[in-house]
Design an enzyme around this catalytic site. Structure first.
Site, short mmCIF file in Angstrom:
data_model
loop_
_atom_site.label_atom_id
_atom_site.label_comp_id
_atom_site.label_asym_id
_atom_site.label_seq_id
_atom_site.Cartn_x
_atom_site.Cartn_y
_atom_site.Cartn_z
N SER A 112 51.52 -56.37 -49.86
CA SER A 112 51.64 -54.95 -49.53
C SER A 112 52.92 -54.34 -50.06
O SER A 112 53.73 -54.98 -50.72
CB SER A 112 51.56 -54.70 -48.02
OG SER A 112 52.73 -55.15 -47.37
N TYR A 153 48.46 -52.24 -50.67
CA TYR A 153 48.26 -51.35 -49.53
C TYR A 153 49.59 -51.11 -48.83
O TYR A 153 50.53 -51.87 -48.97
CB TYR A 153 47.22 -51.93 -48.56
CG TYR A 153 47.60 -53.29 -48.03
CD1 TYR A 153 48.28 -53.43 -46.82
CD2 TYR A 153 47.29 -54.44 -48.75
CE1 TYR A 153 48.65 -54.68 -46.35
CE2 TYR A 153 47.64 -55.69 -48.28
CZ TYR A 153 48.32 -55.80 -47.09
OH TYR A 153 48.68 -57.03 -46.63
#
EC number: 4.1.1.11
Length: 148
Positions: free
Chosen positions: A25, A58
Site C-alpha cells: 500500500s 491502495y
C-alpha cells in the site's frame, strides 16, 4: 458507455519513507486524503517523477497533519524517500457523471501540505515552474520568435 476518468490526484508529493517489509500500500496523510477525496483502500496509481516508475496500489490512512507519504511493501524497490510522486485515482463513470464531475487536484509543498486545490487536471500553479499543455502554443511561439 462507461469511461475511466481521473477522479483525483495529489501532485508532486515528497515520499517521506519506504518500508519494504510491510504488507503493501501507500500511507497518505488523512488531510491529503480528504483534500483529494481518497478513501482508505482506494486504488491509486503512483508515478515517480524522479525515476519514471509507475505502479498501482491502495491507500492506507496516515496520521492527520503528518505529511506522510509512505511507500510500503514491494513498491519500496521502485520509490525511495525524497522522491517526488503523483498519486492518481481513477473512477469509472457513466456519460452523465462525466459531464457533471469535477476532479480534485491537490498540489503540495515540500512538506506535503496542500498549497493549491482545483479541478483542472492540466493546471500548474503560478510560480511552480511547471509547464501545462495549455501553455505549449505560447511556448512554441516564444521559441520561434527567439530563433528569428
Amino acid at each position: 458507455m462507461f469511461r475511466t476518468m481521473m477522479k483525483s490526484k495529489i501532485h508532486r508529493a515528497t515520499v517521506t519513507h519506504a518500508d519494504l517489509h510491510y504488507v503493501g500500500s501507500v500511507t497518505v496523510d488523512q488531510d491529503l486524503m480528504d483534500a483529494a477525496d481518497l478513501l482508505e483502500g482506494e486504488q491509486v496509481c503512483i508515478v515517480d517523477i524522479d525515476n519514471g516508475a509507475r505502479l498501482e496500489t491502495y491507500v492506507i490512512a496516515g496520521e492527520r497533519g503528518s505529511g506522510v507519504i509512505g511507500i510500503n511493501g514491494a513498491a519500496a524497490h521502485l520509490v525511495k524517500p525524497g522522491d517526488l510522486v503523483i498519486l492518481i485515482a481513477y473512477g469509472v463513470m457513466n456519460e452523465q457523471e462525466v459531464r457533471d464531475y469535477e476532479p480534485r487536484v491537490v498540489f503540495v509543498d515540500a512538506a506535503n501540505t496542500p498549497v493549491d486545490l482545483g479541478a483542472d487536471p492540466a493546471h500548474a500553479p503560478e510560480g511552480s515552474g511547471l509547464i501545462t499543455p495549455r501553455m505549449l502554443s505560447t511556448l512554441d511561439a516564444e521559441r520561434e520568435s527567439s530563433l528569428v
